[in-house]
Design an enzyme around this catalytic site. Structure first.
Site, PDB file in Angstrom:
ATOM      1  CG  HIS A   1      -9.049   8.459  -2.208  1.00  0.00           C
ATOM      2  ND1 HIS A   1      -7.595   8.662  -2.292  1.00  0.00           N
ATOM      3  CD2 HIS A   1      -9.248   7.400  -3.082  1.00  0.00           C
ATOM      4  CE1 HIS A   1      -7.054   7.715  -3.395  1.00  0.00           C
ATOM      5  NE2 HIS A   1      -7.980   6.948  -3.532  1.00  0.00           N
TER       6      HIS A   1
ATOM      7  CG  HIS B   1      -8.143   3.080  -1.195  1.00  0.00           C
ATOM      8  ND1 HIS B   1      -7.926   1.976  -2.185  1.00  0.00           N
ATOM      9  CD2 HIS B   1      -7.737   4.077  -1.838  1.00  0.00           C
ATOM     10  CE1 HIS B   1      -7.306   2.305  -3.232  1.00  0.00           C
ATOM     11  NE2 HIS B   1      -7.213   3.881  -3.094  1.00  0.00           N
TER      12      HIS B   1
END
Ligand SMILES: [Zn+2]
Length: 137
Positions: free
Chosen positions: A100, A98
């Site tokens: 951020h 992922h």
């Protein structure tokens, strides 16, 4: 395999979803550094940056730029960070890749100011040579 992000992709876990398409989903981090802190992930499970196939990485990066633009234009922070943590030592806590997107404000509480090192004589070139020998395009 237990993965909270796969649960969000499959709608088995709730999330405040910002956007999704066939390959990518973006939602708000449930424990934000600052309000509006968003995550962008591939829908398929890959543990980290290095395990991402190029085609899906291209899509994740494209959507990360679009969500960053939306965060920046809607919340009007002073700046923002786009970061990815890889490995426990780097602060990765969910092992599903992922990015951020963290809205930043002057003098907010989030600190990322390391004590910077200096290279000793000649060692900068040594580090560069080590890294260059492993660049595979
Ligand atoms: Zn997953």
């Amino acid at each position: 395999m237990n993965c909270i992000f796969c649960d969000i992709v499959e709608k088995r876990a709730k999330a405040e979803i910002l956007y999704e398409n066939d390959l990518v989903i973006s939602f708000l981090d449930i424990r934000p550094v600052n309000y509006g802190h968003a995550l962008v992930i591939p829908k398929n499970h890959y543990k980290d940056f290095l395990s991402m196939p190029k085609s899906e990485l291209d899509e994740v990066i494209k959507i990360t730029q679009k969500i960053s633009s939306a965060v920046y234009n809607s919340l009007k922070p002073d700046g923002f960070n786009v970061i990815t943590n890889n490995g426990t030592a780097a602060g990765q806590s969910v092992f599903h890749f992922h990015f951020h997107i963290i809205p930043r404000f002057t003098n907010d509480s989030f600190s990322f100011r390391p004590q910077l090192k200096n290279y000793e004589n000649g060692t900068m070139k040594e580090y560069a040579e080590k890294i260059k020998s492993e660049i595979k395009l």
